[in-house]
Structure formats: C-alpha cells, structure tokens
Design a protein around this motif. Structure first.
Motif, PDB file in Angstrom:
ATOM      1  N   ALA A 151      30.669  18.457  13.100  1.00  0.00           N
ATOM      2  CA  ALA A 151      30.476  18.924  11.598  1.00  0.00           C
ATOM      3  C   ALA A 151      30.363  20.246  11.426  1.00  0.00           C
ATOM      4  O   ALA A 151      30.864  20.658  10.519  1.00  0.00           O
ATOM      5  N   GLY A 152      29.879  20.931  12.238  1.00  0.00           N
ATOM      6  CA  GLY A 152      29.623  22.436  12.146  1.00  0.00           C
ATOM      7  C   GLY A 152      30.663  23.207  12.607  1.00  0.00           C
ATOM      8  O   GLY A 152      30.596  24.373  12.468  1.00  0.00           O
ATOM      9  N   ASP A 153      31.987  22.640  13.063  1.00  0.00           N
ATOM     10  CA  ASP A 153      33.014  23.400  13.770  1.00  0.00           C
ATOM     11  C   ASP A 153      33.851  23.762  12.500  1.00  0.00           C
ATOM     12  O   ASP A 153      34.010  23.372  11.442  1.00  0.00           O
ATOM     13  N   GLU A 154      34.553  24.877  12.872  1.00  0.00           N
ATOM     14  CA  GLU A 154      35.641  25.516  11.997  1.00  0.00           C
ATOM     15  C   GLU A 154      36.876  24.868  12.348  1.00  0.00           C
ATOM     16  O   GLU A 154      37.421  24.879  13.649  1.00  0.00           O
ATOM     17  N   TYR A 155      37.613  24.648  11.655  1.00  0.00           N
ATOM     18  CA  TYR A 155      39.071  23.868  11.797  1.00  0.00           C
ATOM     19  C   TYR A 155      39.856  23.733  10.489  1.00  0.00           C
ATOM     20  O   TYR A 155      39.283  23.932   9.326  1.00  0.00           O
ATOM     21  N   SER A 156      41.345  23.763  10.632  1.00  0.00           N
ATOM     22  CA  SER A 156      42.005  23.606   9.495  1.00  0.00           C
ATOM     23  C   SER A 156      43.315  22.513   9.952  1.00  0.00           C
ATOM     24  O   SER A 156      43.563  22.700  11.327  1.00  0.00           O
ATOM     25  N   TYR A 157      43.971  22.014   9.188  1.00  0.00           N
ATOM     26  CA  TYR A 157      45.036  21.273   9.401  1.00  0.00           C
ATOM     27  C   TYR A 157      45.900  20.868   8.000  1.00  0.00           C
ATOM     28  O   TYR A 157      45.559  20.831   7.066  1.00  0.00           O
ATOM     29  N   THR A 158      46.863  21.579   8.586  1.00  0.00           N
ATOM     30  CA  THR A 158      48.167  21.726   7.035  1.00  0.00           C
ATOM     31  C   THR A 158      49.372  20.991   7.808  1.00  0.00           C
ATOM     32  O   THR A 158      50.132  21.568   8.677  1.00  0.00           O
ATOM     33  N   PRO A 159      49.610  19.678   7.591  1.00  0.00           N
ATOM     34  CA  PRO A 159      50.615  18.891   8.151  1.00  0.00           C
ATOM     35  C   PRO A 159      52.138  19.434   7.869  1.00  0.00           C
ATOM     36  O   PRO A 159      53.041  19.261   8.431  1.00  0.00           O
ATOM     37  N   THR A 160      52.198  20.306   6.720  1.00  0.00           N
ATOM     38  CA  THR A 160      53.463  20.813   6.221  1.00  0.00           C
ATOM     39  C   THR A 160      53.808  22.053   7.023  1.00  0.00           C
ATOM     40  O   THR A 160      55.308  22.609   6.811  1.00  0.00           O
ATOM     41  N   ALA A 161      52.800  22.729   7.605  1.00  0.00           N
ATOM     42  CA  ALA A 161      52.984  24.181   8.197  1.00  0.00           C
ATOM     43  C   ALA A 161      53.847  23.836   9.464  1.00  0.00           C
ATOM     44  O   ALA A 161      53.741  22.649  10.204  1.00  0.00           O
ATOM     45  N   PRO A 162      54.620  24.678   9.948  1.00  0.00           N
ATOM     46  CA  PRO A 162      55.345  24.690  11.293  1.00  0.00           C
ATOM     47  C   PRO A 162      54.219  24.573  12.521  1.00  0.00           C
ATOM     48  O   PRO A 162      53.204  25.565  12.453  1.00  0.00           O
ATOM     49  N   SER A 163      54.352  24.029  13.751  1.00  0.00           N
ATOM     50  CA  SER A 163      53.659  24.023  14.455  1.00  0.00           C
ATOM     51  C   SER A 163      53.693  25.491  15.459  1.00  0.00           C
ATOM     52  O   SER A 163      54.713  25.955  15.568  1.00  0.00           O
ATOM     53  N   PRO A 164      52.516  25.960  16.229  1.00  0.00           N
ATOM     54  CA  PRO A 164      51.350  25.406  16.248  1.00  0.00           C
ATOM     55  C   PRO A 164      50.272  25.712  15.156  1.00  0.00           C
ATOM     56  O   PRO A 164      49.274  25.528  15.204  1.00  0.00           O
ATOM     57  N   ASP A 165      50.927  26.320  13.949  1.00  0.00           N
ATOM     58  CA  ASP A 165      49.965  26.998  13.106  1.00  0.00           C
ATOM     59  C   ASP A 165      49.468  25.776  11.905  1.00  0.00           C
ATOM     60  O   ASP A 165      48.635  26.259  11.149  1.00  0.00           O
ATOM     61  N   ASP A 166      49.949  24.534  12.069  1.00  0.00           N
ATOM     62  CA  ASP A 166      49.672  23.444  11.320  1.00  0.00           C
ATOM     63  C   ASP A 166      48.161  22.842  11.672  1.00  0.00           C
ATOM     64  O   ASP A 166      47.377  22.449  11.019  1.00  0.00           O
ATOM     65  N   PHE A 167      47.733  23.384  12.953  1.00  0.00           N
ATOM     66  CA  PHE A 167      46.469  22.896  13.506  1.00  0.00           C
ATOM     67  C   PHE A 167      45.485  23.931  14.113  1.00  0.00           C
ATOM     68  O   PHE A 167      46.062  24.606  14.932  1.00  0.00           O
TER      69      PHE A 167
END
Length: 335
Positions: A151-167
């Motif tokens: 719950a306290g972690d920093e994360y982001s997920y953008t499925p439409t972005a190119p890998s590896p920047d999507d996650f």
C-alpha cells in the motif's frame, strides 16, 4: 466413462493397499505405518528408517521419472523430509503425487513445488518458482520477475505506453514490510531472448480471490465444511503470486512441458488425477491398472484388511536410453 474411471481410481486410492515389489519384498509398507501415527508429524528415528526403506522400494521408478539435470540427492532429501507430513494420505496418492513432481523435475521444497495433504489425498502443487524454472528450460525466456506491491509503495502502470516505461515499481527498501503496508497487487513479467519484454501481468487481491473461488475444489470443500486448512487458506500470498506466474506462462513462448504443468496444476485444483497429465504418462496402462485396483478393492470390502491386495498403478522401469529419447522427442513440440 471418464468420470466413472476417475471415481474408481479415487476409490482404489482410498481402499487398496500399496503392492510390495518383489525386489523389496521385505520392505515395510511405510505409508500405512505413517497413517497410524496420531497427534504428531515429527520424524522419530524408527520412522526415519521406514521412510528410507519406502524410498528405496520405489527408487527405480523415481530414477526413471527424474530428468537428468535434477540432483537426485536434493530431491530425495526433500521427499524424506515431507513424507511424515503426509502420514494420513493414502499410499497411492502419495506415490503418484511424488512421481508427478519428479517427472517435471521439480523439488518438493515449498519453493519450487509442494506436496500438500487434502483429507487423505496427497496433491502435487507447482509453485511460482516451479513455473519460472520451466520457462527458463524452454530456452525462449532470459529472466522472469515476480513481485508484490504494498500500500505504501510508489508505482505506476500505463498499458498504452511502450515497454519498459509502461510499468514502474519503486518500493522503499529502507522500510519494513509492515511499514510499507499490506500487499495490494502482485505482478510478473519476463524478458525474452532477443531483448523484448513480455506483457506485465497484474492481479489484485480481488482477482486472486476470483481465481480461487472458481477453480479450487479444495478451497470450496473446506469452505463448505467450515474449515480453514486448504492451501488457499494457509498460503494465500504464495498462491496469489503463483496465479500471476501462471497467467504470464500464457503470454510467453510455451514448451510442451510447460503446457503439461499447467494442465497438471488444473487437475490438482479440480481434485482430479494429476499423474496422467505429466510428461510420458502412459495413460492407458495406468487407467487399466487403476480399474483393476478398484475392482480388487471392491471385491475385498468384506474381507479382513490384511487380505486386500489391490495393485497400485506405478510407472514400470524402462531402459534409460528409451526414456531419454522420449523426453527429447517431447521437447521438439511447442504450443
């Protein structure tokens, strides 16, 4: 007809005693002796000797089932450690679960695989690392990453972005797990040979619970009986992570062996026979022997238990050369 055979095989496992091989006709029936142990799962010195005698009796079957790259001593050490925990399981289910584990070349060390007890049945459960190992063996996967987001972690997920920047996942490793909070997501992805990265598989707790509720017969049975001892009850996070890896297996190049492991795992969750899905299962012969064992057990129901002689379906030893050829042939086919 298939359901009838499965029902008879379960009946045979419950009622038929394991056969004593001629080459070890003086060996003790270890699973039967273990079943008499009440109130403890510790290994006593005398018990340790009978466990090793049981392993020696079926050593040829295990040697034939284990792939050449698996360290025999590590496998048998792990089996020796878990047999007392399977004290109340039928001999047939114990042997078939262990042979299935051996055929996939996984060590039952609770990291790669687990042999769990469901009532009186031993069940083979491949864990997340077991699936990862088979991905590596396919030769198409360079590395696999499995993790959990708190719950306290920093994360982001953008499925439409190119890998590896999507996650992106940036946990604060200076904090303890308790300080980072409860697990809210589990994820898995793979880097393939050649540099491409696979799809990122992300599962929420709700996703994991939906998988459990739909596919785990053992969980449903425990829930109906008011028990909390199914594997999903006692190892929820492990099963959550494994569910991610299983879904990852479907989006990376799959070997025939990995496909077979998925089917075997599905059979275990559904309460079905697993050994028939393992590599080189000799389906027809095993079913025929299971049918014979079931009939022998049914005919012996009114007889004293020491007269029951139903045979246990086990894999007959074959020349190593032929077995190796069969395994090499199996690796040529991909799905």
């Amino acid at each position: 007809m298939t359901n009838d055979l499965k029902s008879r095989l379960r009946a045979a496992r419950t009622r038929a005693a394991a056969p004593v091989e001629e080459r070890h006709d003086q060996a003790a029936d270890v699973p039967a002796q273990l079943a008499d142990v009440k109130g403890t799962e510790d290994v006593a010195p005398a018990m340790d000797k009978t466990v090793m005698a049981w392993l020696a009796r079926y050593s040829a079957e295990f040697e034939e089932a284990l792939p050449a790259h698996i360290d025999r001593s590590s496998f048998f050490a792990a089996v020796r450690a878990i047999l007392p925990k399977l004290a109340r399981c039928t001999p047939a289910s114990t042997l078939q679960a262990l042979l299935t584990c051996a055929k996939f070349g996984l060590v039952p060390d609770e990291k790669h695989a687990v042999i769990k007890r469901e009532g009186t049945t031993a069940v083979f459960v491949p864990m997340a690392q077991g699936f990862v190992d088979l991905m590596y063996r396919s030769g198409a996967v360079a590395s696999v990453h499995v993790g959990e987001i708190r719950a306290g972690d920093e994360y982001s997920y953008t499925p439409t972005a190119p890998s590896p920047d999507d996650f992106v996942h940036r946990p604060d490793l200076t904090k303890s797990k308790a300080e980072r909070g409860d697990v809210v997501l589990c994820y898995a992805f793979a880097w393939l040979r050649g540099g491409a990265r696979s799809q990122v598989i992300i599962l929420s707790r709700e996703d994991a619970e939906a998988i459990r509720d739909e596919y785990s017969a053992a969980y449903q049975a425990a829930k109906a009986e008011g028990r909390t001892d199914s594997f999903w009850h006692t190892h929820f996070l492990d099963m959550w992570r494994k569910s991610c890896v299983r879904r990852l297996a479907k989006v990376v190049p799959m070997s025939a062996e990995l496909v077979a492991l998925v089917k075997t795992d599905d059979a275990g969750e559904a309460g079905q026979v697993q050994v028939l899905h393992a590599p080189n299962p000799e389906d027809a012969r095993l079913l025929a022997e299971a049918e014979a064992a079931s009939k022998a057990a049914e005919a012996s129901q009114d007889m004293p238990t020491h007269t029951i002689t139903g045979r246990l379906p086990v894999k007959r030893s074959q020349p190593r050369r032929k077995a190796s050829k069969a395994r090499r042939s199996g690796r040529k086919h991909t799905v």
